[in-house]
Design a protein around this motif. Structure first.
Motif, PDB file in Angstrom:
ATOM      1  N   LYS A 182       0.820  -1.218   0.000  1.00 33.39           N
ATOM      2  CA  LYS A 182       0.000   0.000   0.000  1.00 33.39           C
ATOM      3  C   LYS A 182       0.853   1.266   0.000  1.00 33.39           C
ATOM      4  N   TYR A 183       2.139   1.151   0.342  1.00 39.42           N
ATOM      5  CA  TYR A 183       3.038   2.303   0.343  1.00 39.42           C
ATOM      6  C   TYR A 183       3.789   2.450  -0.977  1.00 39.42           C
ATOM      7  N   ARG A 184       3.492   1.578  -1.954  1.00 45.62           N
ATOM      8  CA  ARG A 184       4.138   1.635  -3.268  1.00 45.62           C
ATOM      9  C   ARG A 184       3.069   1.803  -4.353  1.00 45.62           C
ATOM     10  N   PRO A 185       2.671   3.033  -4.633  1.00 50.20           N
ATOM     11  CA  PRO A 185       1.666   3.237  -5.684  1.00 50.20           C
ATOM     12  C   PRO A 185       2.136   2.706  -7.034  1.00 50.20           C
ATOM     13  N   THR A 186       3.417   2.827  -7.310  1.00 47.05           N
ATOM     14  CA  THR A 186       4.033   2.247  -8.500  1.00 47.05           C
ATOM     15  C   THR A 186       5.363   1.644  -8.051  1.00 47.05           C
ATOM     16  N   PRO A 187       5.976   0.774  -8.855  1.00 47.09           N
ATOM     17  CA  PRO A 187       7.235   0.153  -8.437  1.00 47.09           C
ATOM     18  C   PRO A 187       8.358   1.146  -8.142  1.00 47.09           C
ATOM     19  N   LEU A 188       8.316   2.329  -8.737  1.00 51.13           N
ATOM     20  CA  LEU A 188       9.389   3.298  -8.548  1.00 51.13           C
ATOM     21  C   LEU A 188       8.986   4.513  -7.726  1.00 51.13           C
ATOM     22  N   SER A 189       7.877   4.436  -7.014  1.00 50.14           N
ATOM     23  CA  SER A 189       7.480   5.562  -6.173  1.00 50.14           C
ATOM     24  C   SER A 189       7.013   5.061  -4.816  1.00 50.14           C
ATOM     25  N   LEU A 190       6.969   5.981  -3.874  1.00 56.80           N
ATOM     26  CA  LEU A 190       6.541   5.670  -2.513  1.00 56.80           C
ATOM     27  C   LEU A 190       5.451   6.629  -2.067  1.00 56.80           C
ATOM     28  N   ASP A 191       4.594   6.162  -1.172  1.00 55.42           N
ATOM     29  CA  ASP A 191       3.611   7.029  -0.520  1.00 55.42           C
ATOM     30  C   ASP A 191       4.339   7.696   0.644  1.00 55.42           C
TER      31      ASP A 191
END
Length: 96
Positions: free
Chosen positions: A6-15
């Motif tokens: 849930k803290y990884r909206p996309t593989p290369l980004s973080l919430d």
């Protein structure tokens, strides 16, 4: 790898806001230890690395402390510090 999806909206980004709210702020509010650049913190199975502090020599958490969580999540193999060199060494050992 310990970071919930849930803290990884996309593989290369973080919430980033979620990580600060759920991990970093509660961790620092319960501790008074000094944090320095280069320190690695494990919080509930998730590893964080301190990449910068102001002042540069580090310090403790206070009511005026600003927290930022930026960048991409690192896999455990790279977070442990052996990076690509360690991966290459393991690959060479496999093929000998």
């Amino acid at each position: 790898d310990g970071l919930p999806e849930k803290y990884r909206p996309t593989p290369l980004s973080l919430d980033e806001k979620g990580l600060i709210r759920d991990y970093l702020r509660p961790y620092f509010e319960q501790r008074s230890a000094v944090v320095r650049t280069g320190d690695a913190l494990e919080i509930e199975g998730v590893r964080f690395k301190v990449v910068a502090t102001r002042p540069s020599e580090g310090g403790g958490y206070g009511r005026d402390t600003e927290l930022a969580c930026q960048g991409v999540a690192l896999r455990t193999a790279f977070a442990a510090g052996d990076g690509a060199a360690g991966a290459k060494a393991r690959a060479k050992a496999k093929y000998k």
